[in-house]
Design a protein around this motif. Sequence first.
Motif, short mmCIF file in Angstrom:
data_model
loop_
_atom_site.label_atom_id
_atom_site.label_comp_id
_atom_site.label_asym_id
_atom_site.label_seq_id
_atom_site.Cartn_x
_atom_site.Cartn_y
_atom_site.Cartn_z
N SER A 131 0.83 -1.21 0.00
CA SER A 131 0.00 0.00 0.00
C SER A 131 0.87 1.25 0.00
CB SER A 131 -0.91 0.00 1.23
OG SER A 131 -1.65 -1.19 1.32
N THR A 132 0.54 2.19 -0.86
CA THR A 132 1.29 3.45 -0.95
C THR A 132 1.14 4.24 0.34
OG1 THR A 132 0.84 3.51 -3.31
CG2 THR A 132 1.64 5.55 -2.29
N ARG A 165 2.50 -0.81 -8.51
CA ARG A 165 2.66 0.04 -9.70
C ARG A 165 1.58 -0.29 -10.73
NH1 ARG A 165 9.22 0.05 -10.87
NH2 ARG A 165 9.67 2.05 -9.89
N ASP A 167 -1.43 0.13 -13.15
CA ASP A 167 -2.08 1.16 -13.96
C ASP A 167 -3.29 0.53 -14.63
OD1 ASP A 167 -2.72 3.43 -15.35
OD2 ASP A 167 -1.14 3.22 -16.86
N LYS A 217 7.93 5.28 -4.71
CA LYS A 217 6.56 5.45 -5.23
C LYS A 217 6.12 6.90 -5.14
CE LYS A 217 2.45 4.42 -6.73
NZ LYS A 217 1.55 3.46 -6.10
N ASN A 221 4.96 9.51 -8.43
CA ASN A 221 3.68 10.19 -8.62
C ASN A 221 3.73 11.68 -8.31
OD1 ASN A 221 2.27 8.04 -9.68
ND2 ASN A 221 1.67 7.26 -7.69
N HIS A 271 -6.47 6.89 -7.98
CA HIS A 271 -6.11 6.40 -6.66
C HIS A 271 -4.72 6.82 -6.22
CE1 HIS A 271 -5.03 3.60 -9.85
NE2 HIS A 271 -3.94 3.38 -9.16
N CYS A 272 -3.92 7.43 -7.10
CA CYS A 272 -2.51 7.69 -6.78
C CYS A 272 -2.12 9.17 -6.86
CB CYS A 272 -1.60 6.89 -7.71
SG CYS A 272 -1.61 5.11 -7.39
N ASP A 276 -0.87 10.69 -3.39
CA ASP A 276 0.47 10.30 -2.97
C ASP A 276 1.38 11.47 -2.59
OD1 ASP A 276 -0.58 7.90 -3.62
OD2 ASP A 276 0.89 7.36 -5.16
#
Length: 377
Positions: A131-132, A165, A167, A217, A221, A271-272, A276
């Motif tokens: 999870s980021t 990662r 997409d 990560k 982003n 979601h990113c 992030d």
Amino acid sequence: MFNRLQSMLNDQKASVGIIGLGYVGLPLAVEFAKAGFKVTGFEVDQSKVKSINKRVSYITDVPTEEVAGLVKNGKLSATIDFRELKKQDVIIICVPTPLRKSKDPDVSYIIAASDSIKKNLKKGQLIVLESTTYPGTTKELVLPLLEETGLRSEKDFYLAFSPERVDPSNPKFGIKNTPKVVGGTNQEAGILAHDLYSYVTNKVVTVSSTEAAEMVKLLENTFRAVNIALVNEVALMCDRLKLNVWEIIDAAASKPFGFMPFYPGPGIGGHCIPLDPHYLSWKLKTLNFYSRFIELAGEMNSRMPEYLVQKVVDTLNDKGKTIRKAKLLVVGVAYKKDVSDLRESPALDVMELLVKRNACIDYFDSYIPEVRLKSHT
């Protein structure tokens, strides 16, 4: 203990448990099952568990045919019984990490997953967080929770971080051909994580620590968010200068070095990218560092829905019409094409602003059967 787990990984005899069967967890579970591992998915959503065990996929990128074959062959199953975590040799956490309204990280899902692992932790397991999150989460949050059992990461279990990662709906890049970054709390954990992911991806890049892997990560982003903000501002500049921003970008992209084209839009979604950079910004604020680029990028990108609506108003005025009661069609409401994901979609902000101006709006998106606006709930 290390040699035993490494041998089990090399022979694909290790059992793999994946917590969270969403757009990250399910594709990963399928890839590990295809590689020969016995995979168990853990979910709090009973409907997802039932769907998998009935051999039906609910993720666009994961064909039902693949799920059906793997379930039939005993390589993939799903459960809501987290006591089954004790039977796993490897546990991978793939849960959401949203932002609170204050733009602080909401790590409650990570804590809940870690707590479930803690209750079922056994010697020799490898735990991987995907999870980021902000740099330091694995060591500062997950590790202390697991060590409350009395087991120690240096000698009893292994802990690593590997940023997802994924997409969604990308026809060119998937798990197999997207390099995986891994970092362990110690060297042995890093080696085991490297060995694990080498079975589902063509290239694994090992970094020095879990913090380094977490930062990778966020850099990826934040880079995108800042560059999208830059080109959005360039779009506003070109509007003032009465220039065609698309012409400018296309011409600049003809340079074969030193330039990477980004394109303006109504904002950023998904979601990113909208989330992030704020994890990183929040962490740095705790260290008395103000990340100006991140804050400016967020401010610029959040202005775009209002800018777009104003362009609609101006266009209508030029034709002798007003926004009030105008009939407008919004084409595409997901955050990107060919997905059914509405998270952080700027199209929703545009629609809200149009409704506030008393426009009559409708939308078309073949992936989104229904949209509920905040102003209509």
